[in-house]
Design a protein around this motif. Structure first.
Motif, PDB file in Angstrom:
ATOM      1  N   ILE A  37      -2.756  -3.338   0.144  1.00 62.71           N
ATOM      2  CA  ILE A  37      -1.563  -3.535   0.973  1.00 62.71           C
ATOM      3  C   ILE A  37      -1.814  -2.977   2.371  1.00 62.71           C
ATOM      4  CG2 ILE A  37       0.895  -3.012   1.200  1.00 62.71           C
ATOM      5  CD1 ILE A  37       0.961  -2.835  -1.894  1.00 62.71           C
ATOM      6  N   ILE A  38      -1.771  -3.857   3.365  1.00 67.66           N
ATOM      7  CA  ILE A  38      -1.919  -3.457   4.767  1.00 67.66           C
ATOM      8  C   ILE A  38      -0.590  -3.739   5.449  1.00 67.66           C
ATOM      9  CG2 ILE A  38      -3.291  -3.659   6.865  1.00 67.66           C
ATOM     10  CD1 ILE A  38      -5.532  -4.866   5.244  1.00 67.66           C
ATOM     11  N   SER A  39       0.301  -2.804   5.370  1.00 68.88           N
ATOM     12  CA  SER A  39       1.645  -2.963   5.920  1.00 68.88           C
ATOM     13  C   SER A  39       2.279  -1.590   6.038  1.00 68.88           C
ATOM     14  CB  SER A  39       2.491  -3.873   5.014  1.00 68.88           C
ATOM     15  OG  SER A  39       3.785  -4.046   5.542  1.00 68.88           O
ATOM     16  N   ASP A  40       2.155  -0.984   7.213  1.00 72.46           N
ATOM     17  CA  ASP A  40       2.700   0.358   7.409  1.00 72.46           C
ATOM     18  C   ASP A  40       4.209   0.359   7.150  1.00 72.46           C
ATOM     19  OD1 ASP A  40       0.152   0.986   8.144  1.00 72.46           O
ATOM     20  OD2 ASP A  40       0.578   1.247  10.279  1.00 72.46           O
ATOM     21  N   ASN A  41       4.659   1.388   6.455  1.00 71.32           N
ATOM     22  CA  ASN A  41       6.082   1.647   6.215  1.00 71.32           C
ATOM     23  C   ASN A  41       6.734   0.682   5.219  1.00 71.32           C
ATOM     24  OD1 ASN A  41       5.897   3.690   8.225  1.00 71.32           O
ATOM     25  ND2 ASN A  41       6.209   2.135   9.798  1.00 71.32           N
ATOM     26  N   PHE A  42       5.926  -0.048   4.458  1.00 73.17           N
ATOM     27  CA  PHE A  42       6.437  -0.944   3.422  1.00 73.17           C
ATOM     28  C   PHE A  42       6.759  -0.145   2.162  1.00 73.17           C
ATOM     29  CE2 PHE A  42       5.058  -3.740  -0.252  1.00 73.17           C
ATOM     30  CZ  PHE A  42       6.248  -4.460  -0.317  1.00 73.17           C
ATOM     31  N   VAL A  43       7.985  -0.282   1.687  1.00 75.63           N
ATOM     32  CA  VAL A  43       8.389   0.340   0.426  1.00 75.63           C
ATOM     33  C   VAL A  43       8.111  -0.651  -0.687  1.00 75.63           C
ATOM     34  CG1 VAL A  43      10.260   1.382  -0.884  1.00 75.63           C
ATOM     35  CG2 VAL A  43      10.216   1.617   1.613  1.00 75.63           C
ATOM     36  N   PRO A  44       7.146  -0.397  -1.558  1.00 78.02           N
ATOM     37  CA  PRO A  44       6.817  -1.366  -2.609  1.00 78.02           C
ATOM     38  C   PRO A  44       7.915  -1.439  -3.664  1.00 78.02           C
ATOM     39  CG  PRO A  44       5.499   0.619  -2.863  1.00 78.02           C
ATOM     40  CD  PRO A  44       6.248   0.775  -1.582  1.00 78.02           C
ATOM     41  N   PRO A  45       7.995  -2.562  -4.385  1.00 73.69           N
ATOM     42  CA  PRO A  45       9.053  -2.736  -5.397  1.00 73.69           C
ATOM     43  C   PRO A  45       9.021  -1.646  -6.473  1.00 73.69           C
ATOM     44  CG  PRO A  45       7.958  -4.825  -4.938  1.00 73.69           C
ATOM     45  CD  PRO A  45       7.162  -3.760  -4.246  1.00 73.69           C
ATOM     46  N   PHE A  46      10.206  -1.287  -6.925  1.00 77.07           N
ATOM     47  CA  PHE A  46      10.397  -0.287  -7.985  1.00 77.07           C
ATOM     48  C   PHE A  46       9.723   1.031  -7.621  1.00 77.07           C
ATOM     49  CE2 PHE A  46       9.561  -4.482 -10.224  1.00 77.07           C
ATOM     50  CZ  PHE A  46      10.856  -4.921 -10.048  1.00 77.07           C
ATOM     51  N   PHE A  47       9.814   1.384  -6.356  1.00 75.36           N
ATOM     52  CA  PHE A  47       9.182   2.602  -5.851  1.00 75.36           C
ATOM     53  C   PHE A  47       9.717   3.834  -6.570  1.00 75.36           C
ATOM     54  CE2 PHE A  47       9.114   6.165  -2.815  1.00 75.36           C
ATOM     55  CZ  PHE A  47       7.761   6.226  -2.544  1.00 75.36           C
ATOM     56  N   GLU A  48      10.987   3.800  -6.999  1.00 76.42           N
ATOM     57  CA  GLU A  48      11.590   4.942  -7.682  1.00 76.42           C
ATOM     58  C   GLU A  48      10.917   5.224  -9.016  1.00 76.42           C
ATOM     59  OE1 GLU A  48      13.171   2.059  -7.238  1.00 76.42           O
ATOM     60  OE2 GLU A  48      14.431   2.319  -5.475  1.00 76.42           O
ATOM     61  N   ILE A  49      10.301   4.193  -9.596  1.00 77.27           N
ATOM     62  CA  ILE A  49       9.790   4.286 -10.961  1.00 77.27           C
ATOM     63  C   ILE A  49       8.267   4.272 -11.021  1.00 77.27           C
ATOM     64  CG2 ILE A  49       9.759   3.145 -13.206  1.00 77.27           C
ATOM     65  CD1 ILE A  49      12.441   4.460 -12.472  1.00 77.27           C
ATOM     66  N   LEU A  50       7.637   3.368 -10.288  1.00 74.07           N
ATOM     67  CA  LEU A  50       6.200   3.141 -10.424  1.00 74.07           C
ATOM     68  C   LEU A  50       5.387   4.023  -9.486  1.00 74.07           C
ATOM     69  CD1 LEU A  50       6.055  -0.763 -10.663  1.00 74.07           C
ATOM     70  CD2 LEU A  50       5.991   0.897 -12.539  1.00 74.07           C
ATOM     71  N   ASP A  51       4.239   4.481  -9.973  1.00 75.31           N
ATOM     72  CA  ASP A  51       3.263   5.195  -9.150  1.00 75.31           C
ATOM     73  C   ASP A  51       2.276   4.166  -8.610  1.00 75.31           C
ATOM     74  OD1 ASP A  51       1.470   6.854  -7.926  1.00 75.31           O
ATOM     75  OD2 ASP A  51       0.787   7.855  -9.752  1.00 75.31           O
ATOM     76  N   TRP A  52       2.608   3.573  -7.486  1.00 75.31           N
ATOM     77  CA  TRP A  52       1.838   2.456  -6.948  1.00 75.31           C
ATOM     78  C   TRP A  52       0.397   2.826  -6.627  1.00 75.31           C
ATOM     79  CZ3 TRP A  52       2.434  -2.754  -5.832  1.00 75.31           C
ATOM     80  CH2 TRP A  52       3.635  -3.316  -6.250  1.00 75.31           C
ATOM     81  N   GLU A  53       0.174   4.046  -6.227  1.00 78.05           N
ATOM     82  CA  GLU A  53      -1.178   4.431  -5.833  1.00 78.05           C
ATOM     83  C   GLU A  53      -2.127   4.523  -7.030  1.00 78.05           C
ATOM     84  OE1 GLU A  53      -1.000   7.093  -1.904  1.00 78.05           O
ATOM     85  OE2 GLU A  53       0.387   7.786  -3.452  1.00 78.05           O
ATOM     86  N   SER A  54      -1.618   4.383  -8.244  1.00 73.02           N
ATOM     87  CA  SER A  54      -2.479   4.397  -9.415  1.00 73.02           C
ATOM     88  C   SER A  54      -3.077   3.026  -9.702  1.00 73.02           C
ATOM     89  CB  SER A  54      -1.707   4.891 -10.640  1.00 73.02           C
ATOM     90  OG  SER A  54      -0.762   3.927 -11.069  1.00 73.02           O
ATOM     91  N   PHE A  55      -2.534   1.959  -9.092  1.00 72.10           N
ATOM     92  CA  PHE A  55      -3.071   0.623  -9.375  1.00 72.10           C
ATOM     93  C   PHE A  55      -3.189  -0.260  -8.128  1.00 72.10           C
ATOM     94  CE2 PHE A  55       1.534   0.456 -10.098  1.00 72.10           C
ATOM     95  CZ  PHE A  55       1.923  -0.659  -9.370  1.00 72.10           C
ATOM     96  N   ALA A  56      -2.891   0.261  -6.953  1.00 71.46           N
ATOM     97  CA  ALA A  56      -3.006  -0.510  -5.717  1.00 71.46           C
ATOM     98  C   ALA A  56      -3.655   0.358  -4.641  1.00 71.46           C
ATOM     99  CB  ALA A  56      -1.634  -1.003  -5.252  1.00 71.46           C
ATOM    100  N   VAL A  57      -4.194  -0.302  -3.622  1.00 75.48           N
ATOM    101  CA  VAL A  57      -4.833   0.391  -2.500  1.00 75.48           C
ATOM    102  C   VAL A  57      -3.965   0.184  -1.264  1.00 75.48           C
ATOM    103  CG1 VAL A  57      -6.894   0.562  -1.048  1.00 75.48           C
ATOM    104  CG2 VAL A  57      -7.121  -0.003  -3.488  1.00 75.48           C
ATOM    105  N   PHE A  58      -3.696   1.258  -0.536  1.00 79.70           N
ATOM    106  CA  PHE A  58      -2.918   1.183   0.700  1.00 79.70           C
ATOM    107  C   PHE A  58      -3.833   1.516   1.878  1.00 79.70           C
ATOM    108  CE2 PHE A  58       1.415   0.633  -0.852  1.00 79.70           C
ATOM    109  CZ  PHE A  58       1.271   0.952  -2.188  1.00 79.70           C
ATOM    110  N   VAL A  59      -3.955   0.579   2.804  1.00 86.08           N
ATOM    111  CA  VAL A  59      -4.802   0.755   3.979  1.00 86.08           C
ATOM    112  C   VAL A  59      -3.915   0.709   5.222  1.00 86.08           C
ATOM    113  CG1 VAL A  59      -6.685  -0.220   5.351  1.00 86.08           C
ATOM    114  CG2 VAL A  59      -6.807  -0.276   2.848  1.00 86.08           C
ATOM    115  N   LEU A  60      -4.049   1.694   6.083  1.00 83.87           N
ATOM    116  CA  LEU A  60      -3.274   1.709   7.318  1.00 83.87           C
ATOM    117  C   LEU A  60      -3.709   0.562   8.219  1.00 83.87           C
ATOM    118  CD1 LEU A  60      -3.251   5.528   8.154  1.00 83.87           C
ATOM    119  CD2 LEU A  60      -1.467   4.205   7.008  1.00 83.87           C
TER     120      LEU A  60
END
Length: 651
Positions: free
Chosen positions: A562-585
């Motif tokens: 995901i290359i999108s600064d300040n994007f809140v990924p879906p179900f952010f309250e529940i899922l630990d996105w950094e365990s299965f996705a890569v975030f690049v500034l």
């Protein structure tokens, strides 16, 4: 003899004088008269003032952990004992054995100071905002709101599978004051035709906002129906100040602050559903640690809390769907069951067909649904080339007038138990004033964008559905051993990020399959084949932060980048996105390949397997199934409502 008597008398006078002075000093110290601390080194009497460090909110004190980056960060998770496998390869800094306490609510009106804690985290700066709202004549008076929407000189454009939504530029983010001593009075904002001055006093990195909730007395609407008049009720809000780029960790901190401090308006009269929500919150916060075969623990912030919350949703949640509104903008989900806006159509379809969650009595409803399509609103009412969306905003405003005139549900809570589900990019601006108190499930979930509130609003997954008859068509991809392409992207040059991506990587490296728009093929075959055979699928923002590629990557079992600064990924309250996705500034696009190559093969295998496990939460089914996308959207709305209900006067 006379001299001796005189000496004794003078000695007694001196002793009495010393005693009087001593007693006076003690009295000054005890009663804290002016200058009563003249002898702090000699006397310990008096009341000790709490130090600055002891004033740190308890939500920070009780939820800190060292993450290896020279700062502490709040967490709201309890170790569920289920984190097995290779999770330490993903998060080596996390201590899974640490037991974090449950967040505690803070009573800012309490006379006694907050308890101290060793080495608490002290926010470096804070903006304190005091908001005083004058009671408006009616609970819903939103005439003229269209004039507050920023003008838009762009036109609506349809998106295809290789492009994200075309949208005008976002409103300029609010910039916090940088002065430490000056008082800044910002321009008044208008809500219900009431001018609300904001007084900003920089003091900490969070706004302490005393806002006004609503209480009601009888009044009459234009059509003769009963509405209510508002009177002020005190409410406390903490609003975080953000830098240019908000990281996943920052977003989590913001979520915790808002959850501990931002409450919806106190209901003007209680209903049984209010107590049920409070009881649900207690049960979720005290959820027992579980081991669940259906849910893979490392994917979640706290699988035990999620499991308990989901069970309670299934058991007690009731939703009322307003019958008002004309088709096709309202009540016509079949118009939006394919394409990139399909999330709002499929949700509406399943919600209206639900026998489990829907109630016909608004008094029995924990949530009330405003069933409109932001896509159809734009298609039917936007005048191409006009550069104005005033008529779209006015249409929603008139709809709320109708609702408030016929029901007292909106007025009872100020709309805080109402929700909408909207995927068009414009929905954020179209709903940010008239519907700002609602829980808004939005695809355009930019944490820096004015109006999107973590902890209240929900990030809606943007999904590209090719077939409304078979939304699962083309599901899956090649196994990891047969994914020969390192990274893939193809799409139109929407926004400023994609041209930068192509400038650095188009035709520059055989491992990096970075293209513009691909040639058309039946069923979008070329695009799908690339997704099915790539290790990493690049998901850059378009005009806005959201992109259907994030869910497409999961759909085809490709690790999303995901290359999108300040994007809140879906179900952010529940899922630990950094365990299965890569975030690049965005600024690190030139170094994209090195970033991907730095991920070990073992770690990639773990992430790719987790993408397959989390996939169940991002699928639409003709008939809803447990833990699917319909239930996850509804759960996030339910979850945010449970944690935002105001306990004052209900306990």
């Amino acid at each position: 003899m006379g001299h001796e008597v005189q000496y004794i008398l003078e000695s007694k006078r001196l002793v009495w004088l010393v005693a009087v002075v001593f007693a006076g000093v003690i009295m000054f110290q005890y009663f804290e008269f002016p200058y009563g601390d003249i002898a702090p080194s000699l006397f310990s009497v008096g009341r000790t003032q709490p130090s600055a460090s002891s004033q740190v909110p308890e939500s920070l004190v009780n939820h800190t952990r060292f993450d290896g980056s020279n700062h502490t960060k709040p967490v709201d998770t309890l170790d569920d004992g289920n984190n097995v496998g290779f999770e330490n390869d993903i998060h080596p800094e996390m201590n899974r054995d640490t037991d974090y306490s449950t967040p505690k609510e803070i009573d800012l009106d309490a006379a006694s100071p907050l308890p101290t804690s060793p080495a608490p985290l002290v926010p470096p700066t804070m903006v304190v905002t005091v908001v005083i709202e004058t009671p408006p004549p009616t609970a819903l008076n939103i005439a003229g709101l269209e004039n507050d929407i920023r003008p838009d000189n762009s036109t609506s454009q349809e998106k295809d599978s290789d492009a994200v939504s075309s949208s005008p530029s976002s409103p300029t983010p609010l910039t916090p004051s940088t002065t430490d001593h000056d008082t800044v009075i910002s321009p008044p904002t208008t809500l219900d035709n009431v001018s609300t001055p904001h007084i900003d006093v920089p003091n900490s990195d969070h706004d302490v906002k005393e806002s006004v909730a609503t209480q009601m007395s009888p009044a009459t609407a234009a059509d003769g129906s009963s509405v209510k008049e508002v009177t002020p009720v005190k409410e406390v809000h903490l609003k975080p100040i953000m830098g240019d780029v908000v990281t996943m960790s920052d977003m989590h901190d913001i979520l915790l602050y808002n959850r501990d401090s931002v409450f919806s308006p106190k209901p003007l009269w209680p209903l049984a559903v209010d107590q049920e929500l409070l009881d649900a919150r207690r049960q979720i916060e005290n959820a027992p640690i579980i081991k669940d075969r259906e849910l893979y623990s490392p994917l979640y912030r706290n699988v035990s809390k999620f499991k308990r919350s989901y069970e309670l949703m299934e058991k007690i949640l009731k939703v009322y769907i307003y019958k008002e509104g004309e088709k096709p903008i309202f009540h016509q989900p079949k118009a939006v069951l394919s394409g990139i806006y399909a999330s709002e159509g499929w949700f509406m379809k399943h919600m209206k067909e639900s026998k489990e969650f829907v109630t016909k009595d608004p008094k029995q409803a924990h949530l009330l649904y405003l069933p409109f399509s932001s896509r159809m609103l734009e298609e039917k009412l936007y005048v191409t080339g006009s550069g104005s969306r005033d008529n779209l905003v006015a249409h929603l405003k008139n709809y709320l007038h109708l609702i408030a005139g016929r029901y007292d549900s909106w007025n009872r809570t100020g709309g805080s138990d109402h929700f909408l589900v909207a995927c068009h990019d414009w929905a954020t601006d179209e709903t940010r004033l008239a519907m700002d108190t609602c829980i808004r499930a939005l695809c355009n979930s930019d944490v820096k964008r004015e109006g999107f509130q973590l902890g209240k609003d929900v990030s809606l997954a943007e999904t590209y559905v090719q077939s409304s008859q078979n939304p699962l068509r083309e599901l899956g991809g090649k196994p990891s051993s047969q994914r020969s392409i390192l990274a893939f992207f193809a799409g139109q040059m929407h926004g400023y990020v994609r041209p930068i991506l192509l400038k650095h990587w188009e035709n520059k490296d055989p491992d990096m399959k970075i293209f513009g728009k691909l040639k058309k093929a039946k069923g979008n075959r070329n695009y799908i084949n690339y997704m099915k055979t790539s290790k990493y699928c690049i998901c850059p923002k378009g005009y806005e932060v959201n992109s259907p590629r994030v869910v497409e990557a999961i759909f085809h079992e490709c690790v999303p980048v995901i290359i999108s600064d300040n994007f809140v990924p879906p179900f952010f309250e529940i899922l630990d996105w950094e365990s299965f996705a890569v975030f690049v500034l965005e600024k690190d696009i030139p170094n994209l390949k090195n970033i991907l190559l730095s991920i070990s093969h073992r770690r990639y295998l773990v992430m790719q397997q987790r993408v397959k496990r989390v996939q169940q939460h991002f699928l639409w089914h003709v008939k809803p199934v447990k833990y699917d996308l319909f239930h996850m959207i509804l759960h996030s709305i339910w979850y945010n409502r449970v944690f935002s209900i105001n306990p004052i006067g209900l306990e």
